[in-house]
Design an enzyme around this catalytic site. Structure first.
Site, PDB file in Angstrom:
ATOM      1  N   ASP A   1      38.933  27.231  33.924  1.00  0.00           N
ATOM      2  CA  ASP A   1      40.126  27.009  34.751  1.00  0.00           C
ATOM      3  C   ASP A   1      41.194  26.390  33.861  1.00  0.00           C
ATOM      4  OD1 ASP A   1      38.919  27.830  37.108  1.00  0.00           O
ATOM      5  OD2 ASP A   1      38.478  25.799  37.803  1.00  0.00           O
TER       6      ASP A   1
ATOM      7  N   ALA B   1      29.095  27.489  38.805  1.00  0.00           N
ATOM      8  CA  ALA B   1      28.960  26.374  37.858  1.00  0.00           C
ATOM      9  C   ALA B   1      29.130  25.042  38.577  1.00  0.00           C
ATOM     10  CB  ALA B   1      30.006  26.513  36.748  1.00  0.00           C
TER      11      ALA B   1
ATOM     12  N   GLY C   1      36.421  19.287  56.614  1.00  0.00           N
ATOM     13  CA  GLY C   1      37.277  18.359  55.872  1.00  0.00           C
ATOM     14  C   GLY C   1      36.944  16.914  56.213  1.00  0.00           C
TER      15      GLY C   1
ATOM     16  N   ASP D   1      32.290  22.607  47.014  1.00  0.00           N
ATOM     17  CA  ASP D   1      31.237  22.875  46.014  1.00  0.00           C
ATOM     18  C   ASP D   1      30.325  21.665  45.842  1.00  0.00           C
ATOM     19  OD1 ASP D   1      32.156  25.428  45.602  1.00  0.00           O
ATOM     20  OD2 ASP D   1      33.359  24.905  43.837  1.00  0.00           O
TER      21      ASP D   1
ATOM     22  N   SER E   1      35.695  15.405  39.510  1.00  0.00           N
ATOM     23  CA  SER E   1      35.599  14.437  40.601  1.00  0.00           C
ATOM     24  C   SER E   1      34.189  14.368  41.195  1.00  0.00           C
ATOM     25  CB  SER E   1      36.595  14.803  41.700  1.00  0.00           C
ATOM     26  OG  SER E   1      36.208  16.003  42.317  1.00  0.00           O
TER      27      SER E   1
HETATM   28  P1  ADP Z   1      36.719  23.143  51.303  1.00  0.00           P
HETATM   29  O1  ADP Z   1      36.701  22.123  50.201  1.00  0.00           O
HETATM   30  O2  ADP Z   1      35.840  24.313  51.053  1.00  0.00           O
HETATM   31  O3  ADP Z   1      38.095  23.531  51.768  1.00  0.00           O
HETATM   32  P2  ADP Z   1      36.417  21.159  53.421  1.00  0.00           P
HETATM   33  O4  ADP Z   1      37.857  20.820  53.353  1.00  0.00           O
HETATM   34  O5  ADP Z   1      35.813  21.332  54.769  1.00  0.00           O
HETATM   35  O6  ADP Z   1      36.030  22.455  52.579  1.00  0.00           O
HETATM   36  O7  ADP Z   1      35.633  19.986  52.649  1.00  0.00           O
HETATM   37  C1  ADP Z   1      34.269  20.093  52.331  1.00  0.00           C
HETATM   38  C2  ADP Z   1      33.587  18.767  52.584  1.00  0.00           C
HETATM   39  O8  ADP Z   1      34.223  17.783  51.747  1.00  0.00           O
HETATM   40  C3  ADP Z   1      33.711  18.221  53.998  1.00  0.00           C
HETATM   41  O9  ADP Z   1      32.672  18.685  54.835  1.00  0.00           O
HETATM   42  C4  ADP Z   1      33.588  16.734  53.752  1.00  0.00           C
HETATM   43  O10 ADP Z   1      32.221  16.405  53.568  1.00  0.00           O
HETATM   44  C5  ADP Z   1      34.288  16.558  52.418  1.00  0.00           C
HETATM   45  N1  ADP Z   1      35.704  16.176  52.639  1.00  0.00           N
HETATM   46  C6  ADP Z   1      36.803  16.951  52.522  1.00  0.00           C
HETATM   47  N2  ADP Z   1      37.930  16.262  52.816  1.00  0.00           N
HETATM   48  C7  ADP Z   1      37.530  15.008  53.120  1.00  0.00           C
HETATM   49  C8  ADP Z   1      38.203  13.788  53.508  1.00  0.00           C
HETATM   50  N3  ADP Z   1      39.534  13.753  53.638  1.00  0.00           N
HETATM   51  N4  ADP Z   1      37.434  12.688  53.736  1.00  0.00           N
HETATM   52  C9  ADP Z   1      36.100  12.709  53.595  1.00  0.00           C
HETATM   53  N5  ADP Z   1      35.401  13.811  53.234  1.00  0.00           N
HETATM   54  C10 ADP Z   1      36.100  14.951  53.001  1.00  0.00           C
END
Ligand code: ADP
Length: 297
Positions: free
Chosen positions: A11, A40, A213, A245, A284
């Site tokens: 990337d 990965a 999220g 991931d 991260s």
């Molecule tokens: P992607 O990263 O595929 O868009 P999500 O946004 O649903 O998927 O995030 C994946 C996971 O990361 C969530 O289920 C949660 O465990 C964690 N996560 C994402 N955003 C937050 C947040 N603001 N606070 C706490 N955990 C988070």
């Protein structure tokens, strides 16, 4: 043991104040190369949980392929690479001052990769192990992996991301299907996530997990009557790229270490919450000692 089958790439991220117009050249304010690819990323996250991990991936016979391999070898003890006379996969990510991004990817190796036809994967997976696939390989190649796992009694996690509507894997071959909210909406047309989980379960996955999220995740299946919502720890999110991931890799690692599904999901939520408080995708991901502290909680 976790077998992750998927892509590995470089990337290259450019940051600049605004996006260039067509035909315009701008200098970036900062730029960096990093290891990427959902395969990965998930393999590294799984390995940091303390589980034994094998990554099965495809690289080109070019200097970038050698660089990606060297990065993988720093994190993983078993990397099975299929080499192709093609340019290694790569993404260019352009991020403006507002955090909006453009991404262009070259995916020749992922598209050429057919693990069951080209590698010893089918002979290596055994009952009690876990196979993890994503949406970067061709749907038919992913299906062949899932089918081989089912034949061998190996548990499977399919993270159906990214979605290629024209060549979706067969969700009926997955023991566990993991998608985020926008993928759940795109796949089912449902805006309500409990309804979307039901629609995805109807496509045949034994357990469906939808990541929400900051809201955590929703899980349906494995003998439960209805969908169960598991909350995410409250954190101040700085950069959510790669959170999905970390979630999938840690879920696989947790299950491989003997956690029941709900405990594995809670562990994945805790690890992903740490990752969103820090910048970067793979950078991260919680370290092995941070993961060990989570397991002990
Ligand atoms: P992607 O990263 O595929 O868009 P999500 O946004 O649903 O998927 O995030 C994946 C996971 O990361 C969530 O289920 C949660 O465990 C964690 N996560 C994402 N955003 C937050 C947040 N603001 N606070 C706490 N955990 C988070």
């Amino acid at each position: 043991h976790v077998h992750v089958v998927g892509n590995a790439c470089i990337d290259t991220t450019f940051r600049l104040g605004r996006f260039p117009a067509a035909g315009e050249t701008l200098n970036a304010t900062a730029y960096a190369d990093g290891l990427g690819g959902k395969g990965a990323n998930q393999a590294v996250a799984a390995a940091r949980t303390g589980a034994a991990v094998t990554l099965w991936t495809a690289l080109g016979k070019d200097p970038l392929g050698a660089w990606i391999r060297s990065q993988l070898d720093m994190e993983l003890s078993d990397v099975q690479v299929s080499e192709f006379d093609l340019p290694s996969d790569r993404s260019t990510i352009v991020i403006d001052a507002g955090g909006e991004n453009f991404i262009v990817s070259g995916v020749a190796c992922s598209e050429a990769f057919d693990p069951i036809a080209q590698t010893a994967l089918a002979r290596r997976i055994t009952p009690g192990e876990i196979l993890v696939c994503q949406g970067n390989l061709r749907g038919a190649a992913t299906n062949a992996c899932l089918r081989a796992a089912r034949k061998n009694g190996t548990r499977t996690i399919l993270n159906a991301s990214p979605i290629d509507e024209a060549a979706l894997p067969d969700f009926g071959l997955a023991d566990m299907l993991v998608v985020n909210q926008s993928e759940a909406k795109a796949l089912t047309g449902q805006m309500d996530m409990a309804a979307a989980a039901g629609a995805l379960a109807a496509k045949g996955a034994a357990t469906v997990a939808i990541t929400l999220g900051a809201e955590g995740c929703l899980v349906l299946g494995h003998g439960q009557a209805g969908a169960l919502c598991l909350p995410a720890p409250h954190v101040k999110a700085l950069d959510t790229s790669g959170a999905g991931d970390v979630f999938c890799g840690c879920l696989a690692g947790g299950l491989a270490r003997g956690m029941p599904i709900t405990s594995g999901l809670k562990f994945a939520l805790a690890a992903a919450a740490i990752s969103v408080t820090r910048p970067g995708t793979l950078l991260s991901c919680p370290s092995a000692s941070e993961m060990a502290a989570l397991v002990d909680q």
